[in-house]
Design an enzyme around this catalytic site. Structure first.
Site, PDB file in Angstrom:
ATOM      1  N   LYS A 145      -9.754   2.649  -2.783  1.00  0.00           N
ATOM      2  CA  LYS A 145     -10.182   2.171  -1.469  1.00  0.00           C
ATOM      3  C   LYS A 145     -11.545   2.745  -1.106  1.00  0.00           C
ATOM      4  CE  LYS A 145      -8.541   1.745   3.324  1.00  0.00           C
ATOM      5  NZ  LYS A 145      -7.487   2.133   4.280  1.00  0.00           N
ATOM      6  N   GLU A 155       0.828  -1.212   0.000  1.00  0.00           N
ATOM      7  CA  GLU A 155       0.000   0.000   0.000  1.00  0.00           C
ATOM      8  C   GLU A 155       0.863   1.264   0.000  1.00  0.00           C
ATOM      9  OE1 GLU A 155      -3.244   2.208   2.982  1.00  0.00           O
ATOM     10  OE2 GLU A 155      -1.949   0.596   3.717  1.00  0.00           O
ATOM     11  N   CYS A 193      -5.407  -2.169   3.154  1.00  0.00           N
ATOM     12  CA  CYS A 193      -5.263  -1.959   4.597  1.00  0.00           C
ATOM     13  C   CYS A 193      -6.397  -2.652   5.350  1.00  0.00           C
ATOM     14  CB  CYS A 193      -5.187  -0.466   4.900  1.00  0.00           C
ATOM     15  SG  CYS A 193      -4.710  -0.067   6.603  1.00  0.00           S
TER      16      CYS A 193
END
Length: 533
Positions: free
Chosen positions: A347, A283, A404
């Site tokens: 995301k 990430e 995440c």
């Protein structure tokens, strides 16, 4: 029962804190049994000296808050590490993360204890009341106000290879209800009136635990899962310190490090990128916008021969209209030789206060010269739910992409199909993350354990690349086939396990089986209350 006044609250907090030892990386299930046994006795004694049921319910809510505060503080203390990365700016806020967040989230446990007390009874039926109340509050904690299902009580079962297999049927919240009923059963040893009443629930709890383990043993194949033909992955774990990672002056050194690791010979008979099909970086790999940096893209193109694919996390900027502020996304890019930018995933589930703030609060804090952790004006923008789609990567089966802590949300890994469209059938879960914020603490280990359980729930292999670890490949039954430990620099070459044949019951029905168990617990608790048992 079990003292009164402030001493009762201290005992409740201590019991909750002790129960946190059942969570990863410790996995001490007996600790949760002690914790929930004390919780039952505390609820038993909450009505002492109170007039009316309302007073007892409010007393239980206070006890539940204290229990939850102890549990969450002991399980989430490592969040304080993030405030020390740039201590000169964020040290002042450390108490808000270490104490403030548990204090707020403990309100869910206050509600759970109060809900349990509403259907409480004198006898063994109160175990169903506790299971109903606490399982409800855990489900709400995972869904309300963006949700935060970290260290949900079911993880006490969800980290053991045999016991976690039940998640393929009832999911994390189903395991949560089961573990509450099982772990609270020893409370009857000291309170039931008969030998059968004392020992019966404990024996049933032991049988239930053994049956869950037996199901897990039966579900696990004797040999390894099949591998996807023609796929060889390389996971790059650069182990970059967070305080240096996002400094623009380090851009060349950081890119050099990624490229060198990507082409490192992992064995005498291997030559790096040439021997793999897909290279994966974690990430937010760059302290710059890769899509707007032709020089960096050219260096990547020079390093990757035709036919090789790079999958990397990176910030993405969206072109803005005049007089508008550009929007930024925490994204996953696919890059092929050329360089050619391929599919992108933005995301969806952002971290509150870490990746975004409501606009008025963001403006207020900036007026005070206080910024959030991610130094982007206005923070990241969330991808839309429709945008939470399958990532298309040449040479791979369809990818369910997560970034995440998106991997900690049960039932939200595989995107919903559009109305009238066939169900989405991915071939793997991809999780790119950066846990460098939390150092060598239980946090990264808890994060990995929760992501691993998603593989079992969905019947999909998990490919997880983390900046500082734990990077791993996990098969569709939760078995770790390859991994790199926390806090080391390295590369991990691995085959891709295949998904299970068909779909798991949880993947098909979601939390419906949990809802059935929850309703059954409520009915049992009500029936016991009416019998006065």
């Amino acid at each position: 029962m079990l003292t009164s006044g402030w001493r009762r609250l201290v005992l409740a907090a201590m019991a909750g804190a002790f129960g946190a030892l059942a969570m990863p990386p410790f996995g001490l299930l007996p600790a949760l049994a002690v914790s929930l046994t004390v919780a039952v006795w505390l609820i038993d004694g909450a009505a002492t000296g109170r007039r009316g049921n309302l007073g007892a319910v409010l007393a239980c809510a206070v006890i539940g808050w204290a229990w939850g505060f102890g549990y969450l503080t002991a399980g989430l203390w490592w969040l304080g590490s993030a405030f020390l990365v740039e201590a000169e700016e964020f040290l002042w806020a450390l108490p808000l993360g270490v104490v403030g967040l548990p204090a707020v989230l403990a309100l869910f446990y206050a509600f759970g204890f109060a809900l349990a007390r509403l259907v409480w009874s004198r006898g063994n039926g109160r175990l169903f009341a506790l299971a109903f109340g606490l399982a409800t509050c855990e489900w709400l904690r995972g869904h309300l106000f963006t949700g935060f299902p970290w260290n949900t009580l079911g993880m006490a079962l969800g980290q053991n290879l045999w016991l976690m297999q039940g998640a393929a049927v009832i999911g994390l919240y189903g395991l949560t209800l089961l573990v509450i009923a099982i772990a609270a059963a020893p409370a009857t040893l000291a309170t039931a009136d008969t030998t059968a009443g004392r020992l019966g629930p404990v024996a049933l709890a032991a049988v239930a635990l053994a049956a869950l383990a037996a199901f897990g043993v039966a579900r696990l194949p004797a040999g390894p899962d099949p591998r996807v033909a023609g796929v060889r992955l390389r996971l790059v774990q650069p182990n970059l310190n967070q305080d240096a990672k996002f400094r623009p002056e380090n851009r060349e050194d950081i890119l050099d490090r990624y490229l060198a690791l990507s082409d490192r010979a992992a064995a005498p008979d291997r030559s790096g990128i040439a021997d793999v099909t897909h290279v994966i970086w974690p990430e937010s790999a760059f302290p710059f916008l890769i899509q707007r940096d032709p020089r960096a893209l050219a260096r990547i193109a020079a390093a990757f021969p035709p036919g090789k694919q790079l999958i990397t996390g990176a910030a993405r900027a969206e072109e803005a209209l005049p007089n508008e502020r550009p929007r930024f996304f925490n994204a996953i890019f696919t890059i092929a030789a050329g360089p050619k930018l391929g599919d992108v995933y933005d995301k969806v589930h952002l971290v509150p206060f870490g990746e975004y703030l409501p606009a008025p609060l963001d403006a207020f804090l900036r007026a005070l010269h206080i910024r959030q952790f991610v130094s982007i004006p206005g923070g990241f923008t969330a991808g839309t739910r429709a945008g939470q789609r399958i990532l298309t990567v040449p040479g791979l089966p369809p990818v369910a992409a997560t970034i995440c802590y998106e991997a900690i949300f049960p039932g939200q890994i595989v995107p919903m199909a559009a109305p009238g469209a066939p169900p989405v059938v991915p071939g793997l879960i991809l999780n790119l993350t950066n846990d460098a914020w939390f150092g060598d603490t239980p946090g990264p280990r808890q994060h990995f354990a929760q992501a691993r359980l998603r593989a079992v729930e969905e019947g999909l292999p998990l490919v997880r690349d983390a900046n500082t670890g734990i990077s791993a490949v996990v098969d569709a039954h939760g078995r770790i086939t390859a991994s790199l430990p926390l806090g080391v620099e390295g590369v991990l070459d691995a085959d891709l396990p295949a998904r299970i044949s068909g779909r798991t019951l949880y993947a098909s029905l979601g939390d419906a089986p949990f809802g059935i168990l929850l309703a059954a617990s409520l009915l049992c608790a009500i029936a016991a209350r009416r019998r006065g048992a």
